[in-house]
Write a protein that holds these residues in place. Structure first.
Motif, short mmCIF file in Angstrom:
data_model
loop_
_atom_site.label_atom_id
_atom_site.label_comp_id
_atom_site.label_asym_id
_atom_site.label_seq_id
_atom_site.Cartn_x
_atom_site.Cartn_y
_atom_site.Cartn_z
N LYS A 166 0.84 -0.99 -0.15
CA LYS A 166 -0.13 -0.21 0.29
C LYS A 166 0.90 1.24 0.51
N ASN A 225 1.78 2.32 -3.91
CA ASN A 225 1.37 2.51 -4.51
C ASN A 225 0.23 3.37 -4.02
N HIS A 269 0.79 7.32 -6.32
CA HIS A 269 0.71 8.58 -6.68
C HIS A 269 1.47 9.82 -6.36
N GLN A 317 4.12 -2.77 -12.58
CA GLN A 317 3.03 -1.40 -13.76
C GLN A 317 3.90 -0.13 -12.78
N LYS A 340 -1.53 -4.00 -22.16
CA LYS A 340 -1.34 -3.17 -21.44
C LYS A 340 0.04 -3.33 -21.36
N ARG A 383 0.40 -0.97 -24.39
CA ARG A 383 0.01 0.41 -24.21
C ARG A 383 1.15 0.93 -24.07
N TYR A 403 -6.63 1.45 -0.17
CA TYR A 403 -5.80 0.13 -0.91
C TYR A 403 -5.76 -1.74 -0.82
N SER A 414 -8.57 7.80 -23.81
CA SER A 414 -7.07 8.16 -24.61
C SER A 414 -5.93 6.32 -24.77
N ALA A 415 -7.31 5.49 -24.00
CA ALA A 415 -6.78 4.74 -24.28
C ALA A 415 -7.58 3.33 -24.29
N GLU A 416 -7.26 1.76 -24.23
CA GLU A 416 -8.40 0.80 -23.45
C GLU A 416 -9.96 1.44 -23.72
N TRP A 448 -12.27 -0.28 -20.56
CA TRP A 448 -12.59 -1.83 -20.70
C TRP A 448 -13.24 -1.90 -20.13
N GLU A 475 -8.06 2.30 -19.47
CA GLU A 475 -6.28 1.96 -19.39
C GLU A 475 -5.74 3.52 -19.00
N SER A 515 -7.70 12.81 -10.66
CA SER A 515 -6.70 12.18 -11.36
C SER A 515 -5.83 11.11 -11.30
N GLN A 516 -5.86 9.30 -12.07
CA GLN A 516 -4.87 9.31 -11.49
C GLN A 516 -3.85 8.62 -12.75
N THR A 517 -3.53 8.10 -12.95
CA THR A 517 -2.34 6.99 -14.31
C THR A 517 -2.60 5.49 -14.52
N LEU A 518 -2.72 4.95 -13.31
CA LEU A 518 -2.90 3.84 -13.72
C LEU A 518 -4.70 2.57 -13.68
N SER A 519 -4.57 2.25 -14.31
CA SER A 519 -5.48 2.00 -15.36
C SER A 519 -6.91 1.09 -14.03
N ASN A 569 -9.46 -0.82 -13.82
CA ASN A 569 -9.35 -2.02 -14.88
C ASN A 569 -11.28 -2.65 -15.32
N ASP A 579 -5.75 -0.34 -11.30
CA ASP A 579 -3.98 -1.43 -11.11
C ASP A 579 -3.09 -0.90 -10.06
N GLY A 580 -3.24 0.10 -9.91
CA GLY A 580 -2.99 1.30 -8.62
C GLY A 580 -3.29 -0.04 -7.36
N GLU A 581 -3.96 -0.87 -7.01
CA GLU A 581 -3.93 -1.73 -6.28
C GLU A 581 -5.29 -0.69 -5.29
#
Lengths: 653, 372
Positions: free
Chosen positions: A70, A73, A77, A418, A452, A455, B8, B255-257, B259, B276, B340-344, B346, B360-362
């Protein structure tokens, strides 16, 4: 070569006998692979069978802890947010942002710590509890260092405010007194509690005057005789001047007021106002900053840095940042037993008090077993423009070096890889190279994962990696007999060679089965068809079959002929095409014109002239079949030519 | 965005689903399931956002999802659906389709049935990419291009459509009882009539010339011919499967897949997509003023309005706002629902006023006050 800072620790690997054979090893991004070589250690006789296994030696276990994940992650951010702070803002506006980001990082550490603490208490497995406890203490230390760095470097408070921040720092990290205070207050008669005076003195040591006064008031109520004495102490505590950075009061005015108060305390001590109560006497001695009294309370202070702050509070409340190191060094020497060397934490904090950033980072790197802390702290300090002077004689710079180490560690994790991508993105020197090398090694179990990864590569224009990933997927699909998928992947990779290979497979399948598979794909190739000649042929050939099926014979015939004349079809396939022309030649209507028939005949001749000599290796029946086919074709072509001449020569009346 | 709660969970989340609530009750959903991917040990977990006896009167913990129970899942969870209130079905990267039972009395999960290697290659496992339930029937699709029909109460496979697709099928949904719709990696929608024998689809829809892979599909809850899909380029397509084989409208979304795409089950003027690119979008369409949005939900007969009494033959008023097109009358509003966050992102699911999504940021995000 530089000398080593600390003696490296020796790790014994169970199952490996380093006495007998030399060990070999390979560095990985996070782990080390160790194996026994067949080189015998000098002068040793072989004692037993050598170990055949390769051992993975892992330095960083934290990455596998579900709770610390955690931390990784959440901090990812915050990290990304920090990188997006615009460079062109005036630095005055940026400072509050940096301080708030620093606080965010710390609150994430705190949240993790609390969760670990809860689990450590609730778990029954003693070894596990010890491990959690260990992690808690590491996080505690990390947060302590971070907080001090925040006060000294990021916030960079001037004299006056500096001490206030340091007091907050000590209060936050010496919160045991609050628990003790709760215990004391919860009991029936708090004043008789064995820790009552400990709590009062602890409050005074942390400069928490209000709380100390309210505790003292309880005691005073029970001793009406000593009323005046308690009143006097209460007055001293109440009157103690506290610097207020937001008021109009200048530092000099504050210093004057503070000195008056200090003299008043001193006067009380001189005239033995508190002589009848040793506890109050002690408090008064603390207020005047009596060093011996402070050192008598080592146990309540518990750490030398608490001692530093308390001592400054009662002797030099307006200490300047530049003078800190002098007091810190002195207090540490006095507080710590000279016999025992300082712990790593002590030297790190001392280095911070000395404003030696690089020493702090270096010592932390050595003391901690993963790069999370140093990488994030260094990155933040670098954004505050505090690290510019320092250059490494390897890699790009300190910030980047640490971030790369941290991110490569993450990349070895089966799931956290990732997160590493964004860290690499913000390493301008070598980030991309690292990413390029590592991304190709991510195991691709499913198409979704492959998408992924793709991408990530496409976003960064990493064409080489895109090709390689698509190729891996195409090969896998081919191995599993999924021609359609394989073709899709090679189209995505724009891999002409592989598309040709797969088109060949399709054509072979057609030749052996007489029908096309995967029509949904081949019929919808669109512009993708142009990727390779063979693929174009496949698409066009299928189009011929469709036209034929729809009984659009003239168009079909034209297409068929153009496949040969424009050299789209490989020559090995011409015979099949010519045979396909047979039913068109045999139609009642004339479909091939005179010119077209000539061209067909020319194609047939070109095909047969090359192999005039009969191939001795071929069996007789096949040779016969081939000859029959050619004769059939010649006959059909001749008949069609005759009919076409007649038709074209006839004038419609 | 204040009412969004992030938790999380130490695993990358591939799927999130609310447990269904009975349509009669006006309750908000309380329990959701998550599936993880890319971990050494993947899990299916159930979470509650209600009190559920976990006496945490603390204000801070209110709405914070609490873990009810979890169970190890073999392979990545590539899809997850509730079959009913105590059973769920997963699609695994190992090719298995598994039914889990939730024992609510002691809060445990157990495997009720598993079809191992339902999806497979001649010598290897093929990931199962999607499942859909229409109790008691379950349909799964996979990278092997198969469409498989199961029945919950039968251990065998009811029917397999071999070679249903030459490329990977990414998602599946029921159109009607006997019709399923699949989307594949070369941009096609295929309609399958399960009553028909043979391996040919009843209909193929695609964007001509475009081979952009489609990743998700959802059907309008009330109007079965309206279908939304999302693809690799982040475009949202609305299709009318009755009319032609071209999409009705195309909207740039991500701007991406993309899901997942979901119509709101009871208020289908609202639609949600996640991608994504790390964003979650709320789409709201409103038709012109004389066709109030509640007209689209045909069951809501208790509400009588001027236009509801209006000509019964005029089926215009039932034309969904989604098919109103660019005529100018209807308009479409989109809102970002996540910080705003960068990870997908899903997966997402929406039920009542509650939305849950996994990244994907758990992190799992829960929003209990979706403006519907």
């Amino acid at each position: 070569m530089e000398e080593v800072d600390v003696e490296p620790t020796i790790t014994f690997i169970p199952g490996v006998n380093s006495q007998q054979n030399h060990l070999g090893f390979v560095w990985g991004p996070g782990d080390i692979l160790v194996y026994e070589t067949s080189h015998k250690a000098a002068g040793k006789q072989p004692l037993g069978p050598s170990c055949q296994d390769v051992q993975v030696v892992r330095k960083d276990e934290d990455i596998y802890s579900p709770i610390l994940r955690k931390l990784f992650n959440e901090s990812h951010h915050i990290f990304v947010g920090l990188q997006n702070i615009r460079d062109d803002l005036p630095s005055k506006n940026k400072k509050p942002q940096f301080v708030s980001i620093s606080k965010n990082y710390r609150s994430v550490i705190r949240a993790c710590m609390e969760e670990l603490q809860q689990i450590a208490v609730s778990t029954r497995d003693l070894a596990l509890a010890a491990q959690y406890g260990n992690q808690v203490s590491i996080l505690l230390a990390v947060e302590l260092i971070w907080n001090l760095c925040e006060v000294l470097f990021i916030d960079a408070a001037p004299a006056g405010s500096l001490l206030l921040h340091l007091l907050d720092w000590v209060r936050l990290h010496k919160a045991e007194v609050d628990e003790k205070a709760r215990d004391v207050l919860r009991c029936e008669s708090p004043t008789r509690h064995q820790f009552f005076w400990d709590v009062v003195i602890s409050f005074v040591l942390q400069g928490r005057m209000e709380e100390a006064r309210s505790m003292l008031a309880k005691q005073a109520a029970l001793q009406p005789a000593a009323q005046t004495m308690f009143k006097r102490m209460d007055n001293l505590l109440l009157k103690m001047p506290i610097y207020n950075p937001s008021s109009t009061q200048t530092l000099t005015e504050f210093e004057v007021k503070w000195r008056q108060w200090h003299e008043e305390c001193d006067a009380c001590l001189q005239d033995s106002s508190f002589a009848s109560n040793p506890h109050l006497e002690t408090i008064c001695k603390i207020l005047v900053g009596d060093d011996d009294t402070l050192l008598e309370h080592k146990e309540l202070l518990s750490t030398w840095y608490h001692y530093v702050v308390t001592r400054l509070l009662y002797t030099h409340p307006t200490v300047k940042p530049i003078d800190l190191h002098y007091y810190a060094q002195m207090c540490m020497d006095r507080f710590l037993d000279s016999r025992s060397p300082p712990e790593p934490l002590d030297s790190i904090l001392l280095a911070a008090f000395e404003f030696d950033l690089h020493q702090v980072i270096k010592d932390c790197s050595i003391a901690l077993n993963n790069w999370w802390f140093v990488a994030h702290l260094t990155d933040l300090l670098d954004h505050c423009k505090l690290l510019q002077s320092h250059n490494l004689h390897f890699g790009s710079n300190l910030r980047e070096f640490l971030l790369l180490e941290y991110a490569s560690g993450l990349f070895t994790h089966h799931s956290l890889w990732q997160l590493a991508v964004d860290y690499f993105d913000h390493c301008q020197g070598f980030g991309r190279v690292y990413l390029e090398l590592l991304i190709e090694r991510v195991p691709l179990d499913t198409e979704r994962k492959a998408l992924k990864v793709l991408r990530i590569c496409e976003k960064r224009q990493m064409n080489e990696q895109v090709r390689s990933i698509c190729k891996i997927m195409a090969k896998r699909a081919l191995r599993n007999n999924r021609l359609g998928s394989a073709l899709s992947w090679s189209i995505r990779a724009k891999d002409a060679a592989f598309a040709t290979l797969i088109s060949e497979r399709f054509l072979q399948d057609y030749c052996s089965r007489g029908t096309f598979s995967d029509l949904d794909l081949i019929d919808n190739l669109g512009p993708a068809m142009l990727l390779s000649d063979r693929l174009t042929f496949l698409g066009k050939y299928r189009e011929f079959h469709r036209l034929y099926g729809e009984k659009r014979f003239t168009e079909a015939a034209k297409l068929l002929l153009s496949l040969m004349t424009a050299k789209i079809a490989p020559q090995s396939f011409w015979m099949t095409l010519l045979i396909d022309a047979l039913p068109l030649l045999e139609q009642k209507e004339v479909i091939f014109s005179v010119d077209q028939t000539h061209e067909l005949m020319f194609c047939l001749e070109e095909l047969t002239s090359g192999k005039a000599q009969p191939n001795p290796d071929r069996p007789m029946q096949e040779e016969d079949l081939e000859t029959t086919k050619i004769e059939l074709l010649r006959l059909a072509l001749a008949r069609n030519l005759a009919m076409a001449i007649v038709k074209e020569g006839t004038v419609e009346v | 965005m204040d009412c969004i709660n992030a938790k999380y969970v130490s695993q990358k989340i591939s799927k999130t689903r609310w447990r269904p609530i009975s349509s009669a009750s006006l309750q908000q959903p309380e329990i959701f399931a998550t599936g993880s991917w890319d971990n050494e040990d993947n899990k299916v977990s159930l979470w509650t956002i209600g009190d559920h006896g976990l006496a945490s009167m603390d204000e801070d913990f209110e709405g914070d999802p609490q873990l009810l129970c979890d169970i190890k899942h073999d392979g990545d969870v590539l899809d997850l659906q509730f079959l009913d209130s105590d059973k769920l079905v997963t699609a695994s990267s190992s090719g298995a389709v598994t039914i889990y039972r939730h024992h609510q009395n002691n809060q445990t999960l157990s495997v009720a049935h598993r079809w191992d290697r339902a999806h497979h290659y001649p010598s290897d496992n093929a990931p199962c990419t999607g499942v859909v339930c229409h109790s008691p029937e379950v349909v799964s699709v996979g990278e092997d291009g198969r469409v498989i029909l199961f029945r919950v109460d039968q251990t065998g496979v009811l029917r397999t459509i071999e070679n249903a697709d030459s490329s990977t099928i990414h998602a599946v949904t029921f159109l009607r009882t006997d019709e399923v719709l699949t989307v594949n990696s070369i941009g096609q929608l295929k309609l399958w009539d399960l009553r028909q024998q043979g391996n040919e689809p009843a209909q193929i829809l695609s964007l001509t010339g475009d081979r952009v892979p489609l990743h998700c599909v959802d059907r309008h809850p009330n109007q079965q011919h309206i279908v939304a899909t999302g693809g690799q380029d982040g475009m949202l397509c609305i299709w009318d499967v009755r009319q032609g084989n071209m999409p009705f409208s195309l909207m740039e979304a991500h701007s991406a897949e993309m899901w997942e795409v979901h119509f709101h089950p009871s208020n289908p003027d609202h639609l949600f997509t996640c991608s994504e690119d790390g964003s979650l979008l709320h789409w709201e369409t409103s038709s012109s003023s004389d066709t109030p949005s509640f007209m689209q939900s045909g069951r809501n007969t208790s509400i009588i309005s001027r236009s509801a009494i209006a000509p019964a033959g005029g089926n215009q008023s039932i034309i969904s706002a989604w098919l109103a097109g660019d005529s100018g009358k209807g308009h479409l509003e989109t809102t970002h629902m996540l910080p705003s966050q960068t990870l997908s992102v899903n997966s997402l699911d929406v039920l009542g006023q509650c939305l849950v999504c996994g990244t994907d940021g758990e992190a799992v995000y829960v929003n209990k006050q979706v403006p519907i």
